[in-house]
Design an enzyme around this catalytic site. Structure first.
Site, PDB file in Angstrom:
ATOM      1  N   GLU A  14      14.393  33.293  53.430  1.00 37.34           N
ATOM      2  CA  GLU A  14      13.679  32.556  52.581  1.00 37.34           C
ATOM      3  C   GLU A  14      12.038  33.249  52.246  1.00 37.34           C
ATOM      4  O   GLU A  14      11.461  32.548  51.419  1.00 37.34           O
ATOM      5  CB  GLU A  14      13.137  31.005  53.145  1.00 37.34           C
ATOM      6  CG  GLU A  14      14.503  30.454  53.297  1.00 37.34           C
ATOM      7  CD  GLU A  14      14.288  28.741  53.728  1.00 37.34           C
ATOM      8  OE1 GLU A  14      13.784  28.104  52.898  1.00 37.34           O
ATOM      9  OE2 GLU A  14      14.203  28.739  54.897  1.00 37.34           O
ATOM     10  N   SER A 164      16.445  26.506  52.137  1.00 37.04           N
ATOM     11  CA  SER A 164      17.072  27.094  50.794  1.00 37.04           C
ATOM     12  C   SER A 164      18.432  27.183  50.271  1.00 37.04           C
ATOM     13  O   SER A 164      18.876  27.981  49.546  1.00 37.04           O
ATOM     14  CB  SER A 164      16.095  28.329  50.386  1.00 37.04           C
ATOM     15  OG  SER A 164      14.853  28.097  50.384  1.00 37.04           O
ATOM     16  N   GLU A 286      18.742  15.875  55.470  1.00 38.89           N
ATOM     17  CA  GLU A 286      17.866  16.995  56.217  1.00 38.89           C
ATOM     18  C   GLU A 286      16.217  16.550  55.892  1.00 38.89           C
ATOM     19  O   GLU A 286      15.873  15.719  54.762  1.00 38.89           O
ATOM     20  CB  GLU A 286      18.139  18.217  55.815  1.00 38.89           C
ATOM     21  CG  GLU A 286      17.890  18.482  54.524  1.00 38.89           C
ATOM     22  CD  GLU A 286      18.028  20.085  54.173  1.00 38.89           C
ATOM     23  OE1 GLU A 286      18.585  20.912  55.016  1.00 38.89           O
ATOM     24  OE2 GLU A 286      17.483  20.626  53.150  1.00 38.89           O
ATOM     25  N   ASN A 288      12.537  18.839  55.456  1.00 37.44           N
ATOM     26  CA  ASN A 288      11.854  19.974  55.311  1.00 37.44           C
ATOM     27  C   ASN A 288      10.444  19.902  55.749  1.00 37.44           C
ATOM     28  O   ASN A 288       9.941  18.818  55.083  1.00 37.44           O
ATOM     29  CB  ASN A 288      12.059  20.649  53.862  1.00 37.44           C
ATOM     30  CG  ASN A 288      13.452  20.913  53.462  1.00 37.44           C
ATOM     31  OD1 ASN A 288      13.980  22.026  53.927  1.00 37.44           O
ATOM     32  ND2 ASN A 288      13.981  20.196  52.738  1.00 37.44           N
ATOM     33  N   SER A 297       8.482  23.590  42.412  1.00 41.15           N
ATOM     34  CA  SER A 297       9.111  22.935  43.667  1.00 41.15           C
ATOM     35  C   SER A 297       8.667  21.414  43.465  1.00 41.15           C
ATOM     36  O   SER A 297       7.754  20.758  42.544  1.00 41.15           O
ATOM     37  CB  SER A 297       8.291  23.462  44.746  1.00 41.15           C
ATOM     38  OG  SER A 297       8.501  24.848  45.045  1.00 41.15           O
TER      39      SER A 297
END
EC number: 6.3.2.4
Length: 324
Positions: A14, A164, A286, A288, A297
């Protein structure tokens, strides 16, 4: 003026995205309050990179650098490293040891959330729903029939600790499983295989804004690909709709789940959690803790929808870190 070290790069696949995120932070930092310094963290070197791309080594004893005979120290670190060592707790622990404030969560929370299997296990008792999952580690015997019996088809094979969408495969037949497992092993020696959740996917940003835990406007993800993979995330192969086209009730349910996860884990800084709705109930995939901060983003999109500029978003993260 405070000196802010913006760390970017990292040791994983990443690193390229992290360099973009770090440069966005550098670009939008409030120049009236902060001097930004771009710090590249790579296995082979930790360096300060100036505007002419000249590099100056970082002294790991106190995380300082020396430019033309002048020692520069930092008041705070803005962490923009996706993946290891910025998102898995290693940098957080190092900064804690040297007494340096930093913008992301603490080292234990970083390590826990970076490990998808462990994080989901911790959150389950708090009523947060997840997919059915099957775990394997490198070297384990692979029984494809047993895997299919537990999680069904199609299913997702994911590296346990990677971001990612690197190393993730959607598997439609039992015969594809061994290949998908090999792909995931290229990113990690632990794998999580999850049942396919068929429903609306959303991404929920939770931040501490001005001292209050705040759920940002929710983003709905409509991928042109089979799932929200690397291409969909970074190469425009998806529609990201903020605010999400979901009912008031769904919005409330997923906001509560994301906020509960943030508070149960004693999170700080940014977090972005992915959920899929099945029969109106949000299931968590999940979390992050160093989400992408490129202008495309999701967290920047969500902040914008909430009326928060990137400059305010970054200043807030720095101020909260300095208060600690």
């Amino acid at each position: 003026m405070k000196n802010i070290a913006i760390i970017m790069g990292g040791y994983s696949s990443e690193y390229k995205i992290s360099l973009i995120s770090g440069n966005v932070v550098y670009q939008f930092l409030d120049k009236t309050k902060y001097n930004g310094f771009r710090i590249h963290i790579f296995k082979e070197k930790w360096v300060y990179v100036d505007d002419n791309e000249a590099e100056f080594p970082i002294d790991k004893n106190d995380f300082s650098t020396t430019v033309n005979g002048t020692k520069i120290t930092f008041d705070c670190v803005f962490n923009a490293i996706h993946g290891t060592p910025g998102e898995d707790g290693l940098m957080q622990a190092y900064f804690e040891l040297i007494g340096m404030p930093q913008s992301s969560c603490d080292y234990y929370q970083a390590a826990l959330t970076f490990n998808k299997r462990d994080m989901l296990s911790v959150l389950k008792p708090y009523g947060i729903k997840t997919a059915t999952s099957y775990y394997i580690n490198k070297g384990d015997h692979i029984d494809t029939a047993e895997i299919v019996k537990k999680v069904g088809l199609p299913c997702f094979v994911k590296p346990n600790k990677s971001g990612s969408s690197f190393g993730i495969s959607k598997v439609k037949t039992e015969a594809e499983l061994p290949i998908a497992i090999e792909v995931a092993y290229q990113e990690d020696n632990e794998i999580i295989i999850e049942s396919f959740l068929d429903g609306t996917e959303v991404s929920v940003g939770v931040i501490n804004y001005q001292g209050k835990v705040t759920v940002l406007p929710i983003t709905e993800i409509v991928s042109e690909n089979d799932f929200f993979d690397y291409e969909a995330k970074y190469q425009g192969k998806s529609q990201e709709i903020t605010p999400a086209r979901i009912s008031e009730e769904m919005t409330q349910k997923v906001s509560e789940a994301a906020q509960r996860a943030y508070e149960v884990l004693k999170m700080k800084g940014f977090s972005r959690s992915e959920f899929i709705f099945v029969d109106g109930e949000p299931h968590m995939l999940e979390m992050n803790t160093i989400p992408g901060l490129t202008t495309e983003s999701l967290i920047p999109q969500q902040a914008k929808a909430a009326g928060i500029t990137l400059t305010d978003l970054f200043s807030n993260a720095i101020e909260l870190a300095l208060e600690k």
